[in-house]
Write a protein that holds these residues in place. Sequence first.
Motif: not given
Length: 388
Positions: A24, A28, A336, A339-340, A343, A375-376, A379-380
Amino acid sequence: MSGREFEVVMYGATGYTGRLVAAHLLKTYGAAGDLTWAIAGRSAAKLDEVCAEIGAPASLPRIIADAADPASLEAMVKRADVIISTVGPYQLYGSPLVGACAAAGTDYVDLTGESNWIAAMMSAHEAAATASGARLVFSCGFDSIPFDLGVWFAEGEARKRFGAYAPRVRGRVRGLKGGLSGGTLASGMATQAAAAKDPGINAVLADPFALTPGFKGAEQPDGNTPYEDKVTGSWVGPFMMAGINTKAVHRTNFLAGQPWGAGFQYDEMQMLDGPPGGAPPPGFNFGAGGLPKPGEGPSREERETGFYDILVIAEMADGRTLRAAVKGDMDPGYGSTAKMLGESAVCLARDVPRATTPGGCWTSAAAMKDALITRLEKNAGLTFTVES
């Protein structure tokens, strides 16, 4: 910024979830872009394998560090603003790193759901982290961001609509599809083993206020008995992660100075189509291969076809309600969560000044607030919306 070599170091990059976090960050932010970051683990050869697997260039920095080698951990944390840790079970392998971060003033995020370990880390390192400025933020994955930030979001929207915060919030899992990894199973087994040796751990696991030292709030709703919930509009039953997430939500209220009230009530349950029968509700599964081993987990297809949908109902004393939703676009525990977690680290490094979030032991919502929601959503793959 601190002037350290890296903004973010991903420690545990050779593990199942660590690889996903590294992928991720690469997708990103790139390998040589604006974000300075590195991967870390015990084996140089395995770190090379991770880079090859995720398509990272040879120039991506690698750090050799081992939980069994305190000097290597101390050297690593002094090079970073934020350490991401996916090295679990945390109660077996994670404690030395938290201590090193607390001593060095290095921020820290993880994805632990081991509440007994969080309580132990708070007791051991809160004072050192407060002194050094280290922000130690636990449970920055599906445990417990969608619920912790979901309540934070719903309460903020309730105040806008009703002029006050809601004294009662219901967390309701409306839909969920995902699998479990060997690491998750190992963490659960480690907690069971610890509780067998120390009966006091069971008291911690059962107490919704186990992470609010010195404070015991109001009696909480029963989340273990299925019933027809008129406010939700469906039958509801127990949710396997409620015991973890409710503690995080109450700690957020505690850290924020009890804005939702000292008598705040929160429960978390799974929505059912009707009275519970013999089959469990849809949710986590082990897939066709049976129980996964450490290092194994859902396939890419399983991650990408997974999702979650959480309803958060803020209920005022007069019965008025606000209904909000938190949704994720991949399987909750890994796609998920990775990504969390990534971020959260970037948010802590870039968006959260120490003037507003000083050193200490934090939850995601209390530490990063709306900055993390932003941010989530960017990007997430998460969304936070008001439905009614």
